[in-house]
Structures are given as C-alpha cells and as structure tokens.
Design an enzyme around this catalytic site. Sequence first.
Site, PDB file in Angstrom:
ATOM      1  N   GLN A  14      60.071  60.284  33.597  1.00 46.94           N
ATOM      2  CA  GLN A  14      59.805  61.076  34.795  1.00 46.94           C
ATOM      3  C   GLN A  14      60.885  62.155  34.848  1.00 46.94           C
ATOM      4  O   GLN A  14      62.030  61.883  34.523  1.00 46.94           O
ATOM      5  CB  GLN A  14      59.898  60.182  36.038  1.00 46.94           C
ATOM      6  CG  GLN A  14      59.187  60.710  37.247  1.00 46.94           C
ATOM      7  CD  GLN A  14      57.708  60.308  37.273  1.00 46.94           C
ATOM      8  OE1 GLN A  14      57.377  59.165  37.410  1.00 46.94           O
ATOM      9  NE2 GLN A  14      56.818  61.275  37.151  1.00 46.94           N
TER      10      GLN A  14
ATOM     11  N   THR B 281      62.100  54.081  37.606  1.00 52.99           N
ATOM     12  CA  THR B 281      61.670  53.053  36.664  1.00 52.99           C
ATOM     13  C   THR B 281      60.228  53.341  36.267  1.00 52.99           C
ATOM     14  O   THR B 281      59.373  52.469  36.293  1.00 52.99           O
ATOM     15  CB  THR B 281      61.887  51.658  37.291  1.00 52.99           C
ATOM     16  OG1 THR B 281      63.246  51.595  37.743  1.00 52.99           O
ATOM     17  CG2 THR B 281      61.689  50.540  36.283  1.00 52.99           C
ATOM     18  N   HIS B 282      59.963  54.599  35.958  1.00 49.14           N
ATOM     19  CA  HIS B 282      58.628  55.020  35.551  1.00 49.14           C
ATOM     20  C   HIS B 282      58.628  55.329  34.056  1.00 49.14           C
ATOM     21  O   HIS B 282      58.408  56.447  33.647  1.00 49.14           O
ATOM     22  CB  HIS B 282      58.182  56.248  36.360  1.00 49.14           C
ATOM     23  CG  HIS B 282      58.263  56.040  37.849  1.00 49.14           C
ATOM     24  ND1 HIS B 282      58.204  57.065  38.746  1.00 49.14           N
ATOM     25  CD2 HIS B 282      58.392  54.919  38.586  1.00 49.14           C
ATOM     26  CE1 HIS B 282      58.295  56.578  39.985  1.00 49.14           C
ATOM     27  NE2 HIS B 282      58.414  55.277  39.911  1.00 49.14           N
ATOM     28  N   ASN B 283      58.904  54.312  33.254  1.00 50.70           N
ATOM     29  CA  ASN B 283      58.879  54.452  31.801  1.00 50.70           C
ATOM     30  C   ASN B 283      57.433  54.204  31.357  1.00 50.70           C
ATOM     31  O   ASN B 283      56.787  53.277  31.849  1.00 50.70           O
ATOM     32  CB  ASN B 283      59.786  53.407  31.152  1.00 50.70           C
ATOM     33  CG  ASN B 283      61.135  53.295  31.865  1.00 50.70           C
ATOM     34  OD1 ASN B 283      61.225  52.710  32.938  1.00 50.70           O
ATOM     35  ND2 ASN B 283      62.151  53.869  31.284  1.00 50.70           N
TER      36      ASN B 283
END
Lengths: 252, 572
Positions: free
Chosen positions: B332, B500-502
């Site tokens: 992100q 935590t947008h992997n």
Amino acid sequence: MANQEENKDSSTISRRKFLANSGYAIGGLVVGGVLGSLLGREPKQQTPAPNQSAPQQTPDFNQALMFFTQEQFKVVDAATERIFPKDDNGPGARDLGVAFFIDHQLAGEYGFNARDYMQPPFFPGEKVQGYQGRLRRREIYEIGLREMQNYSMSKYKKNFYDLAPEEQDAVLTAFEKDEIKLTTTSASGFFKMLVTNTLEGVYADPLYGGNKNMSGWNLKKYPGNQMSYANIIEKEGLPQIKPASLRDHLSH
Amino acid sequence: MPKRLPKVDVVLVGVGWTGGILASELTKAGLTVVGLERGKERKTEDYFMVHDELRYALRYELMQDLSRETVTFRSNEKVRALPMRSYGSFLLGDGLGGAGVHWNGQTYRFLPYDFQIRTQTIERYGANKIPAEMTIQDWGITYDELEPYFDKFEKMAGISGEENPLGGKRSDKYPTPPMKKSPTVNMFIEAAKKLNLHPYMVPSANLSENYTNPDGVARAACQYCGYCERFGCEYGAKADPVVTVIPVAKKTGKFEIRSHSNVRRILHTGNRATGVLYVDVTTGEEIEQPADIVVLTSFVFNNVRLLLMSNLGRPYNAANNTGVIGKNYAYQVFKGQSVGFFNDSEFNTFAGAGSLGACLDDFNGDNFDHSDLNFIHGANIAYTQTGKRPIQNNLVPKGTPGWGKEFKAASIKYYNSTISVAAQGACMPFRHHYLDLDPTYRDAYGDPLIRITFDFEEQDRQLTQYLASRCEDIVKEMKPSLVETAKELGPYDITPYQSTHNTGGVIMGADPATSAVNSYLQMWDVENLFVVGASAFAHNSGYNPTGTVGALAYRAAEGILKYRKSGGGILV
C-alpha cells in the site's frame, strides 16, 4: 471537578445500555462473554478510587527497582525529566514515575526482546531494513547509560544526574546527534528508544508504574479507560470526562 | 513417523477471515472440515482489559511471535535480505480469527477498474501508459461477477454504510446505516462538498446499530470506545471471524478447530494434494491430516511460503519472468497525507471507532483523467476518527524539537486539535517485486523464512505527490491555523508502521501461464488445492483489502462445492 457527578451518571447510563444490548445478543447465537459477565456487577467508578484527591496515605510499593542499579536509575530519572520536564502544563517524567516504568519494562520480555527475531547471522543492514544488532534492549540501556555517565564525567567532571539542566540537555543532544560513538550500538538509536519509552511511561495505563495517578492523561485531557463514547461522539468541542484506569475496570 | 489421522473432506490451513468463511459455508453444505490454527483460541472475554495501549498497540499482544517466525526483506536483488527483527511496517495476526481480530473494520469493494486494470488502462490511454517493468494484469473476473459475493460478505458482517457515489453498481444497500457523524467527520464532508467532490461514510464493520445477520448471529452496536486497530473488540461490535462465521461453522457439528497446530507442508502425490503435515506446537508431535481438498487460508506470506516449501506450483523467477508462485507482491502506498493544526478548536477525537470516518474516490482507480499524469490508479482519500490514543499520537508542527519543554507543550496543545486527511494509495506490481524463500534465515522449525524483495517506484512517488496535494486541498478548506503536507514518499522502509495490506504471490487470472489460481482461487496446477486471501490479488487497490478478500472467500467456497459435486477437474 464540577463535572464529576455528571460523568458518573453518563457512565452508568452507558452501562445500562450495554446490558440492554447484551440481552439482545443473547437472543441469537451467543458470541461474546464480556457483556454477559458485566451483569450484576456494580459500576466500579461509583466508588471513588483511593488516592485520587486525598494526599497519599499508603506508600506505593511498586516504586522499587527490578533491573536498574541505583546509579542507572538516577541517570534515567534525570534524563527522562529533561525529555518530558515539569512545567506550567503539569508534572514531568519524574513525578509521573517514568524511570520506574522503564525499569519494570526492561525487567521483562520487552527488555529481553523475547518476541523479536534474535537469531544469527547478524549483518549490518541498510537503514530501511531496521535494527540488525545482537544486543537486547536491556543491554543497550546498560551501554547507553554507562556512556552517559562517562561522557558527563569527562566533559563536566560530574555525574549526569548532578549536572545543571542545560548541561544535561547538551549531553542528551550529543547522543541524539550521534556525536558520541558507542562501540556496539548507536547513540542516537539508544536516545530514540529513551524518548519512546519516556512517552510510554507518561501515557501508559498507571498499572505499569508510570502515568502516576493518571496525571499524564490529565495533561492531554485523555479520559483513559472508558466503556463508551456513544453519548458524546456527535458533540462539538472537547468533553471533559474524569479519567478512569484499568484498575477501575476490575470487580473485586 | 508422523501420526496419521483419519481423512476428512476439507482441511483449512489457518482460521482467520478466509478460513472462517470457508468453514461456515462448507459445513453448512454438509462437508466435514478441520481448521488448523497455529495460534491459540481467542474469544470476546479475552478483551476485558483491552483498553491498554501499551500492551496491545506497542507490545503487539495479538500479533505473531517474531522470535519463532518473521520475514526477511531487501529493497532489490543486489542487497542481502535481512530479517524483520521487530515489528514496524505491518503487523501479522496470530491465533483464532487471525488479523481479522485486530483490524479497524474498513470494508471497501475494489473498483470495477481494478479487475480489468490492464484492458481498461490500454483502452483509455494506450499500451505505452504502462511502464515496461509494471506487471499489471486483469484478474480473470469482473466486478459484476464478484458483486454477489461482496453483498454476501457485507450482510454476514453487518457492514454499516451508504452508497459510494463513484463505486461499482450495488445489488442492494448496506445492511446497516452509516456510523454516527462526529464533528470532525462533518468538517471533512463539508470541505469535500465545497470542492465539488463526492464524500461518503466509510463502510464500517463496527456496527452502527444492533444487527442479526442471515446466519442468525446477533451482535450489539459499536460504543465508539476508540480501541479497534491492534485491539480485539470487547463487545463483539466489530465484525471478526470469532463472533460471526466461526460460531456458525461450530454449530453444524462438522467443524473441528485445532489450535496450536502449525502446518509445515502440503502433502501431495503428483498433482494432487493429499493432506497436510503439521506440528502440535505444545508437544512437538508431527501429525498428518489427510483430506480430499486442501485450502490455504493463512496470511499472504504463509500461503506463498507453504507452496514453495511443498514444491507445489511453478516458482516465480524474476530473472527470466517465468513461473507464478511469489509473483506480483504488492503493498500500500500510504504516506501521502495532510494535517491541519487548529489553534482555537478542540475536538472529541479521543473517541472514535476503527471505521468511523468519511472518504471519497474522486482520485481513486480511473475515476479521474491520467492523460497528463505519470502514474495510473490513485487512492481513496479519507478522514478517519479511530480514537487518538495518547502514546502514539504526538503530532507537533514542523520545527518543533522532538523532546524537551517545547515538545511537551506542543504535543499537549495539539493533542485534541489536529485533523489528518490521508491517501491510501494503490500499489502496482513490478517485475522485481516478489516473494521467495530466504536462503539463510530459518524459523523455529528450521524451515526457511519468506523473503520480500520490494521498493517504491516512480509510479508510487508520482501518485503520492498528486494525492497528497488533493488531501491538502481538503484540509485547507477546513481553515486550520496551520497546514502541513507529506508529499515525499522516499524508499520503502520496513520500520515505520504503514499498513498490513500485503498482497499477491498466488495471483488469480484467466491464463494459467501468468496466474497461479483461477477465479475460484483453485490452483491451476493442483485441482484439489485452493489458495484463498489477498495472496490472490494481482495488484493492490487504493483501499483496505478485507472486503475484497471476503468476497473472494465466498466465491472460493462456492467453487469448492461445485468441484466436490462435479467430481473433479478445473472449474471454468
């Protein structure tokens, strides 16, 4: 203090509201236990917590050392007071118990990096790869504090904690700007950790030994541990709510 | 020899949002399902002492223990990858419910553009708009095809919201009305309207009112206590797997959760998965769980890692651009933001909820003309009031020292007097951004860690510059005393928290040559293995991913039932 009565009332109302909600939830699949476990409990906030307004009668048994030596404690106490000094806004790190907070943190899993990946091999990395040293936080503190003393002695012939405030600031600035070279870790890295831990000690729940009597929260008009803001979320301005801690949350 | 257990219909690796949704859907249809969860059981009662910023937000109470397993990271192939020794950029969930426990609850639908990004970008701007190294591709599914599954996820979770005026077409409204509007949320909405933009309330998994979902699960309304992200919800008001889908699966009597069970390998014979090998982490015992169908429902990194360690699928090779497992890792671009400091106003911003806020998509996806811009896609711009907690919120104007008397005074003065508007930038995949196995570092079992090779590109820098300026326009409209805007992205740094947008690594698509799974998240190369999660994203959009993850999980559940019924084969 004039608002205290009102706030007690609003917290009681919001609690009743949860109980109503929990009854609703129990009608379907029961998905949570906290709401249920609140049933039948007296709101703790109704009873004024001890030591809030009256001068402290019993000693604070939490104020003893788990990790620091007396000298290390005095250095940390003096340094954190410069990082977050007492002023017209209110108490500084010393009055808030920040050095005790840091001592207690370093004594436990945080000090040992217990939940960090500390396996070899160790290589120096790029800045964007983060900390790559083999030292644990408590070891970094020991090295950093020793060097603060050494530097103060060599430059001013005094202990760090005996220096004038401006001299203490000069020592801290030398660490911040990496003007001091530590053999195994970075002076600025240590200083950054000291600043972070100071703010934690000012604002963490008092159960950890800092933020004494919730006076850190009072600085920011932060209400601490509250059950609900549903009644104030749409209101203009800053609502004045007497802070509550996690201790207020426990039923005995 | 590992202990061998009786075969079940389906084994799930990880019980978070995707595992919970699959468990619920598959057991309702009569299948027997075992869910292997390497962390511990979690329940709402655990969060009795949750209003503890130090324990949950700074000591990472709910996160994976990095001493046992972490990731390694390098900016490019010339640099030695080194372990992420402590948390920073992203926070890996752990235990029952996974990252679905500690999320904020912002539940968006990706845009129609996202699913056909390559086709639509070329149609509008020509093929030259896409840089040579940028590996965007269509997802093998359209928004319209995915729409019913978005709807299903939103109704299960009880999402509170109002229609996005610039979003994809909806078959139905949100199941609950939007969250209450705080004064600062109203300020954002008013400012955006004055600029002729299209604000709407953030779609929220923190319930705006009491709600009973189609499965009969009843939950109470959000209390705006200000402890969502990094915390569990003490009321069950925030939708998470533990208070929604998991109890439904359990009620069927066909779902068995085994906590403390760490899967190390997917077992297979030729191109068929036969089950999994796991370790009971409390005893060290090795156990085989045979199953007709294996579903990977862990986080992005572990989905990829398990495939690579089990020698399943074709590993991605950036050097010659072959293979697919590990390809198109994305993240992100979340640094562009603008802050207003108000000298004469104080706000109730200590209160809030993870998804309380308003946002707009005027500069997201292809909702604006990129002809004269050196980037594609964009960002959702949002103001959120998630609850300002005192340790982590110490915003001071530039030039203020970082400690001492001046810092103390300024951090207190502005604590209740700032408003930040941020752009959640989309992240395009590039040929040299990928996941593979680290050659050096190992986990507690001696297995290799996953290695991330990733950096921000010119696309990301240009996007940030442009979007930060749009955030600034909105903040200025609110008439603060001082405005500060972060426009410089810098290199990707794993130390400051971003999101935590992997995403990516086991991407979906219509072509087996360039994707790992089909639109049901069934592996092209192993027909009885499904890989579910944001690992399927071919790129990451300018939104929080969970809404789209949830929709894909419902689609995968349908696919598994179809597969089961048809007796095998690749689903079309």
